[in-house]
Design a protein around this motif. Sequence first.
Motif, PDB file in Angstrom:
ATOM      1  N   VAL A   1       3.547   1.751   1.631  1.00 21.98           N
ATOM      2  CA  VAL A   1       4.326   1.845   2.874  1.00 21.98           C
ATOM      3  C   VAL A   1       5.398   0.760   2.875  1.00 21.98           C
ATOM      4  O   VAL A   1       5.145  -0.375   2.471  1.00 21.98           O
ATOM      5  CB  VAL A   1       3.402   1.694   4.098  1.00 21.98           C
TER       6      VAL A   1
ATOM      7  N   VAL B   1       1.132   7.178  13.124  1.00 14.97           N
ATOM      8  CA  VAL B   1       2.033   6.463  14.022  1.00 14.97           C
ATOM      9  C   VAL B   1       1.595   6.758  15.452  1.00 14.97           C
ATOM     10  O   VAL B   1       1.450   7.922  15.828  1.00 14.97           O
ATOM     11  CB  VAL B   1       3.504   6.893  13.807  1.00 14.97           C
TER      12      VAL B   1
ATOM     13  N   VAL C   1       1.867   1.476  13.535  1.00 14.79           N
ATOM     14  CA  VAL C   1       1.756   2.267  12.310  1.00 14.79           C
ATOM     15  C   VAL C   1       0.523   1.779  11.566  1.00 14.79           C
ATOM     16  O   VAL C   1       0.373   0.565  11.341  1.00 14.79           O
ATOM     17  CB  VAL C   1       3.008   2.093  11.419  1.00 14.79           C
TER      18      VAL C   1
ATOM     19  N   ARG D   1       0.162  11.799   8.679  1.00 13.37           N
ATOM     20  CA  ARG D   1       0.466  12.550   7.457  1.00 13.37           C
ATOM     21  C   ARG D   1       0.417  11.596   6.277  1.00 13.37           C
ATOM     22  O   ARG D   1       0.921  10.478   6.360  1.00 13.37           O
ATOM     23  CB  ARG D   1       1.852  13.189   7.573  1.00 13.37           C
ATOM     24  N   GLY D   2      -0.199  12.051   5.218  1.00 17.91           N
ATOM     25  CA  GLY D   2      -0.217  11.263   3.993  1.00 17.91           C
ATOM     26  C   GLY D   2      -0.929   9.937   4.168  1.00 17.91           C
ATOM     27  O   GLY D   2      -0.598   8.952   3.513  1.00 17.91           O
TER      28      GLY D   2
ATOM     29  N   ASP E   1       8.363  10.464   2.749  1.00 16.57           N
ATOM     30  CA  ASP E   1       8.373  10.742   4.179  1.00 16.57           C
ATOM     31  C   ASP E   1       8.987   9.545   4.900  1.00 16.57           C
ATOM     32  O   ASP E   1       8.879   8.407   4.432  1.00 16.57           O
ATOM     33  CB  ASP E   1       6.951  10.965   4.698  1.00 16.57           C
TER      34      ASP E   1
ATOM     35  N   PHE F   1       9.699   7.838   8.989  1.00 18.56           N
ATOM     36  CA  PHE F   1       9.651   7.824  10.457  1.00 18.56           C
ATOM     37  C   PHE F   1      10.673   6.794  10.891  1.00 18.56           C
ATOM     38  O   PHE F   1      10.665   5.658  10.404  1.00 18.56           O
ATOM     39  CB  PHE F   1       8.255   7.429  10.944  1.00 18.56           C
TER      40      PHE F   1
ATOM     41  N   VAL G   1      -0.809   8.034   6.720  1.00 15.92           N
ATOM     42  CA  VAL G   1      -0.103   7.185   7.684  1.00 15.92           C
ATOM     43  C   VAL G   1      -0.225   7.792   9.083  1.00 15.92           C
ATOM     44  O   VAL G   1      -0.141   9.008   9.249  1.00 15.92           O
ATOM     45  CB  VAL G   1       1.384   7.045   7.289  1.00 15.92           C
TER      46      VAL G   1
ATOM     47  N   TRP H   1      -2.105   2.447   8.107  1.00 19.67           N
ATOM     48  CA  TRP H   1      -2.232   3.110   6.808  1.00 19.67           C
ATOM     49  C   TRP H   1      -3.354   2.452   6.008  1.00 19.67           C
ATOM     50  O   TRP H   1      -3.755   1.325   6.321  1.00 19.67           O
ATOM     51  CB  TRP H   1      -0.910   3.096   6.046  1.00 19.67           C
ATOM     52  N   PRO H   2      -3.870   3.156   5.018  1.00 17.12           N
ATOM     53  CA  PRO H   2      -5.010   2.622   4.271  1.00 17.12           C
ATOM     54  C   PRO H   2      -4.666   1.295   3.602  1.00 17.12           C
ATOM     55  O   PRO H   2      -3.592   1.143   3.013  1.00 17.12           O
ATOM     56  CB  PRO H   2      -5.289   3.705   3.219  1.00 17.12           C
TER      57      PRO H   2
ATOM     58  N   VAL I   1      10.212   3.602   8.614  1.00 16.82           N
ATOM     59  CA  VAL I   1       8.971   3.484   7.849  1.00 16.82           C
ATOM     60  C   VAL I   1       8.986   4.589   6.792  1.00 16.82           C
ATOM     61  O   VAL I   1       9.216   5.758   7.118  1.00 16.82           O
ATOM     62  CB  VAL I   1       7.735   3.656   8.761  1.00 16.82           C
TER      63      VAL I   1
ATOM     64  N   GLY J   1       0.813  -1.217   0.000  1.00 15.46           N
ATOM     65  CA  GLY J   1       0.000   0.000   0.000  1.00 15.46           C
ATOM     66  C   GLY J   1       0.849   1.270   0.000  1.00 15.46           C
ATOM     67  O   GLY J   1       0.424   2.286   0.522  1.00 15.46           O
TER      68      GLY J   1
ATOM     69  N   TRP K   1       6.930   6.297   3.301  1.00 16.73           N
ATOM     70  CA  TRP K   1       5.672   6.321   2.549  1.00 16.73           C
ATOM     71  C   TRP K   1       5.650   7.554   1.651  1.00 16.73           C
ATOM     72  O   TRP K   1       6.411   8.503   1.867  1.00 16.73           O
ATOM     73  CB  TRP K   1       4.464   6.287   3.485  1.00 16.73           C
ATOM     74  N   PRO K   2       4.795   7.532   0.631  1.00 16.76           N
ATOM     75  CA  PRO K   2       4.796   8.644  -0.323  1.00 16.76           C
ATOM     76  C   PRO K   2       4.457   9.961   0.362  1.00 16.76           C
ATOM     77  O   PRO K   2       3.547  10.017   1.198  1.00 16.76           O
ATOM     78  CB  PRO K   2       3.701   8.257  -1.324  1.00 16.76           C
ATOM     79  N   ALA K   3       5.190  10.985   0.026  1.00 18.79           N
ATOM     80  CA  ALA K   3       4.962  12.301   0.621  1.00 18.79           C
ATOM     81  C   ALA K   3       3.590  12.810   0.213  1.00 18.79           C
ATOM     82  O   ALA K   3       3.163  12.671  -0.933  1.00 18.79           O
ATOM     83  CB  ALA K   3       6.036  13.268   0.171  1.00 18.79           C
ATOM     84  N   ALA K   4       2.902  13.394   1.192  1.00 20.75           N
ATOM     85  CA  ALA K   4       1.615  14.016   0.902  1.00 20.75           C
ATOM     86  C   ALA K   4       1.844  15.246   0.030  1.00 20.75           C
ATOM     87  O   ALA K   4       2.858  15.936   0.157  1.00 20.75           O
ATOM     88  CB  ALA K   4       0.937  14.410   2.204  1.00 20.75           C
ATOM     89  N   ILE K   5       0.909  15.512  -0.851  1.00 24.00           N
ATOM     90  CA  ILE K   5       0.977  16.755  -1.618  1.00 24.00           C
ATOM     91  C   ILE K   5       0.591  17.881  -0.678  1.00 24.00           C
ATOM     92  O   ILE K   5      -0.474  17.858  -0.050  1.00 24.00           O
ATOM     93  CB  ILE K   5       0.025  16.694  -2.823  1.00 24.00           C
TER      94      ILE K   5
END
Lengths: 121, 121
Positions: free
Chosen positions: A28, B30, B103, B25-26, A51, A53, B28, B105-106, A103, A26, A105-109
């Motif tokens: 992540v 935590v 963590v 964020r995005g 992004d 963590f 995700v 996420w969708p 961890v 997904g 994951w794609p950066a939020a816009i």
Amino acid sequence: MHTGHLLQPLPAAGPDEALDTLLARGGVRVERIVSFGQASPDGFWYDQAEDEFVVLLAGRATLRFDDGRDVVLTPGVWVDIPAHRRHRVEATAAGEPTVWLAVFWPAAIDAAQPEPSHRAD
Amino acid sequence: MHTGHLLQPLPAAGPDEALDTLLARGGVRVERIVSFGQASPDGFWYDQAEDEFVVLLAGRATLRFDDGRDVVLTPGVWVDIPAHRRHRVEATAAGEPTVWLAVFWPAAIDAAQPEPSHRAD
């Protein structure tokens, strides 16, 4: 459902950090990184599209950010590193393994981020 | 860039688990969860719309899955819990804090998963 242990077994010390992807789903990705005294090369900065963590499980490390701030990580310390926040691994412990859980994951816009403008200077 | 410590300070023991969102964020999220002997109520099962990755930092816990499998978590043990994988917290350590890093996420759309069919039974 998958399970594992971050601290045992640990890989043998080597010239490179040991990287294991624990899951990728997904968008992540969860990685275990084990360092044995490695640091980023002189002048190298991470400038990541994702992004991140990160939390330290064992050992000791110093992250340096491009504003000059250092964060010393000991077990339990976490750092939230937004995409494109330039940083480098200044040091990891010598003589013992340093275990990171990271961890990505794609950066939020970021709607608040203005488009680059073309200035006349 | 934000930083913190998962193990200090810890909240005081109380009747409920202590939940802190470290970042969201995005898509995700935590969280740090600190348990003081709590377990899921009898007959309760988590059936989550999100994927979850959890790792134990301190204490001891037992997760039970709906296939009857138990996973005993001690510090360093991680579990990847896909969305809708029914599970419950069977036990956490009494007399000491149990610290979870979770963590969420969708859930990915699983193209291999067939649409539910309407059967005649």
